[in-house]
Design an enzyme around this catalytic site. Structure first.
Site, PDB file in Angstrom:
ATOM      1  N   CYS A   1       0.794  -1.228   0.000  1.00 17.42           N
ATOM      2  CA  CYS A   1       0.000   0.000   0.000  1.00 17.42           C
ATOM      3  C   CYS A   1       0.829   1.281   0.000  1.00 17.42           C
ATOM      4  O   CYS A   1       0.487   2.251  -0.684  1.00 17.42           O
ATOM      5  CB  CYS A   1      -0.985   0.005   1.177  1.00 17.42           C
TER       6      CYS A   1
ATOM      7  N   ARG B   1       6.791 -11.368   5.334  1.00 14.63           N
ATOM      8  CA  ARG B   1       6.238 -11.235   6.683  1.00 14.63           C
ATOM      9  C   ARG B   1       6.910 -12.229   7.613  1.00 14.63           C
ATOM     10  O   ARG B   1       7.157 -13.369   7.248  1.00 14.63           O
ATOM     11  CB  ARG B   1       4.717 -11.449   6.669  1.00 14.63           C
TER      12      ARG B   1
ATOM     13  N   GLN C   1       1.161 -10.963  -3.671  1.00 21.72           N
ATOM     14  CA  GLN C   1      -0.258 -10.611  -3.611  1.00 21.72           C
ATOM     15  C   GLN C   1      -0.762 -10.152  -4.977  1.00 21.72           C
ATOM     16  O   GLN C   1      -0.040  -9.495  -5.724  1.00 21.72           O
ATOM     17  CB  GLN C   1      -0.476  -9.478  -2.605  1.00 21.72           C
TER      18      GLN C   1
ATOM     19  N   ASP D   1      -2.418  -7.641  -5.712  1.00 21.33           N
ATOM     20  CA  ASP D   1      -2.798  -6.466  -4.937  1.00 21.33           C
ATOM     21  C   ASP D   1      -3.276  -5.323  -5.823  1.00 21.33           C
ATOM     22  O   ASP D   1      -2.780  -5.132  -6.935  1.00 21.33           O
ATOM     23  CB  ASP D   1      -1.603  -5.992  -4.118  1.00 21.33           C
TER      24      ASP D   1
ATOM     25  N   LYS E   1     -13.048  -4.264   6.778  1.00 14.07           N
ATOM     26  CA  LYS E   1     -12.805  -5.021   5.551  1.00 14.07           C
ATOM     27  C   LYS E   1     -13.882  -6.059   5.312  1.00 14.07           C
ATOM     28  O   LYS E   1     -14.623  -6.449   6.223  1.00 14.07           O
ATOM     29  CB  LYS E   1     -11.446  -5.710   5.618  1.00 14.07           C
TER      30      LYS E   1
END
Length: 605
Positions: A303, A332, A350, A352, A433
């Site tokens: 992001c 991660r 991802q 994304d 979400k």
């Protein structure tokens, strides 16, 4: 009518004893396989297992025994080794105890009395320390020779437990802390009736056959290497082709929906992660390094990079919404104990996207994402459900912003006619979400994609656009991943199809088998023609018998096998074995090329 085992009110579930004691009225819960009843049944079965363990291993000490999605478990300490071979013995003792029909009763102690009662049990002291100080009385459930601190609820008697099975044994760090003591954990499952249990056990056996770790190795899709590190998958050629097929389908759909490709760096200065809030709220899951005495964070999410793309130029309301996408590699810090094949890794990619829009565009954008999601899930034959996760305890932003964003998600789902559940407190730290949960071919549910409304990061990074009145306004940011990650989605697809991938994503779509040397030139011509139309084909020409080469091709679960003999060469034909349709046929060279082109195009997102 089945026995009443609990009472459900608007905010909680109570066992019959608690409900009577507290004078609670509500909807009765009967002993069956409903969600609330199963939770009570499985929680009680965990205590039954603990009682059996205590009978077999008197020195055993117990930590916690909760209900989880796959059944229940208990964490305990014991001074001898317990293995898979001991589960049948423990299960037999559970059945023996259950037949006695011991009643389950509840009593209370003050915190001080509980500390005194369990003064020689450090595991119970650890449990007590986790109970909020505001809880004046601590409840204890007791049955036969076993008792434990527990909030409940539970069944009134053990005689109701007749359909249960212990499923596996594992190690578990105390409180999930890798630096703490390793306890023993035994998992189990329970139902109200034996038929449901047997059905579940059959599903479990089928799941073992479909395990992506087993199928992925057999099909040479991916591997892991200890020298490289745990949780870091290595994609082999066939797995990389499978991923590429997914990416190609997704990319075309994204382009048609007005998304623009972007690419952010994989490491960014820690200062930017502090601005975003990741440093304070997600830092324990990140990797950091130092360059020229400046700390950098390896990105766990994409992001911030997309925010920097937005900040690169000024924006007018006429440009919005702006939709950026990236197949972004993220890292991660996952604990070793939770790593699981491709489903839980430390590096993943991802699918994304981030959408920057005006507040009045949230609904239409979310509805478009939901439509996109439905098309993808339908293409793979998944059923799905959606869940809205609300503000967690650890969060940024005002209650008003959270409420506005949450209502926008609810409104979009309601307008699309989609029923949803609420996961209170399950949102990301920066916004509420929608979680997309899919059900595979054998009935298992998987957490997949997500849609998140974020009004906080735009504020933190002072993002603006110019409105109709030439005034600066703050955009809304929508985080969106439909597959979740390519790693996780490939794992789910592998288990969903058992490796029998549909033609349009299969890593190898056609294997060509020339019967002899005389057919090699024709086989190469056919392979080249297939490659030109985007169909991946291989020639199986090892010095082995025809039957063995066909068997080898079938083991690879390739959708189509093309066998070429003298007759096919002479007539410019192809003898086809369609694995998924379980059909054999003959067709012309040109017709086969046309057929495969159509199969590649029969699915679009």
């Amino acid at each position: 009518m089945s026995e009443i085992i609990g009472i459900k009110t608007d905010c909680a579930v109570y066992d019959t004893q608690s409900a009577e004691e507290l004078g609670i009225n509500g909807e009765p819960i009967y002993f069956d396989n409903s969600e609330d009843a199963l939770s009570i049944t499985r929680h009680t079965c965990a205590h039954l297992m603990a009682e059996a363990l205590k009978a077999l291993y008197p020195e055993a000490q117990f930590f916690v025994g909760p209900v989880v999605e796959e059944g229940f478990y208990y964490d305990f300490r014991v001074n001898c080794k317990i293995g898979e071979e001991d589960l049948s013995k423990i299960e037999a003792k559970m059945k023996e105890i259950a037949k006695k029909g011991e009643k389950i009763t509840k009593y209370y102690l003050t915190r001080e009395e509980a500390v005194q009662k369990f003064q020689n049990d450090d595991l119970k002291q650890a449990v007590i320390s986790k109970i909020p100080l505001g809880d004046g009385r601590l409840s204890i459930y007791t049955q036969g020779e076993f008792e434990d601190l527990c909030r409940g609820p539970h069944l009134p008697t053990l005689k109701l437990l007749k359909a249960f099975k212990l499923t596996k044994i594992a190690g578990a760090y105390l409180g999930g802390d890798e630096n703490a003591e390793m306890l023993t954990r035994i998992y189990g499952i329970a139902f109200a009736d034996k038929e449901s249990l047997n059905q579940y056990l059959r599903q479990l056996e089928e799941a073992k056959k479909r395990d992506h770790r087993k199928v992925g190795v057999e099909m040479e899709l991916f591997t892991f290497d200890e020298e490289v590190g745990a949780g870091l998958p290595i994609w082999l050629p066939k797995g990389a082709r499978l991923r590429r097929n997914l990416e190609n389908l997704l990319t075309q759909a994204l382009i048609e929906r007005g998304y623009e490709p972007v690419r952010g760096p994989e490491i960014l200065k820690s200062a930017v992660w502090k601005t975003s809030g990741h440093y304070a709220n997600y830092g324990e899951n990140m990797y950091f390094t130092t360059i020229d005495e400046v700390e950098y964070g390896i990105k766990p999410m994409n992001c911030v990079g997309h925010i920097k793309v937005y900040q690169n130029s000024l924006h007018s309301y006429r440009e919005l919404p702006l939709r950026f996408y990236e197949y972004g590699v993220v890292h991660r810090h996952e604990k070793s104990g939770v790593l699981h094949g491709l489903l839980r890794v430390r590096e993943f990619t991802q699918d994304d996207a981030h959408i920057f829009c005006r507040p009045n565009q949230i609904a239409s954008e979310v509805e478009s994402i939901i439509d996109f999601t439905q098309k993808i899930m339908q293409a793979f034959g998944f059923s799905y459900e959606m869940e809205i996760s609300t503000k967690p305890e650890k969060s940024i932003g005002s209650d008003a912003i959270w409420e506005e964003a949450t209502q926008a998600l609810k409104g979009a789902l309601e307008r699309c006619g989609i029923a949803y559940k609420i996961d209170e407190g399950g949102g990301a730290f920066y916004g509420p979400k929608i979680d997309i949960k899919i059900t595979d071919a054998i009935g298992r549910k998987w957490q997949c994609g997500t849609v998140q409304i974020d009004m906080n990061l735009p504020e933190r990074f002072t993002l603006t656009y110019t409105d109709e009145n030439n005034s600066a306004q703050q955009p809304v940011m929508i985080h969106r991943a439909i597959l979740g990650s390519f790693e996780r989605f490939v794992a789910i697809l592998t288990e969903h199809f058992g490796g029998e991938f549909p033609f349009f994503i299969a890593p190898t779509q056609v294997i060509i088998i020339p019967i002899g040397e005389a057919q090699h030139t024709y086989a190469k011509e056919l392979r080249n023609a297939l490659l030109k139309v985007g169909v991946y084909a291989e020639i199986e020409d090892k010095n082995e018998t025809l039957n063995k080469r066909i068997r080898n091709a079938e083991k690879q679960k390739v959708p189509m096998i093309a066998v070429l003999g003298a007759q096919e060469v002479e007539g410019r034909a192809v003898s086809i074995r369609d694995r998924r349709a379980k059909e054999q046929s003959n067709m012309s060279f040109e017709s086969f090329i046309t057929l495969t082109k159509e199969k590649m195009r029969e699915v679009s997102f």
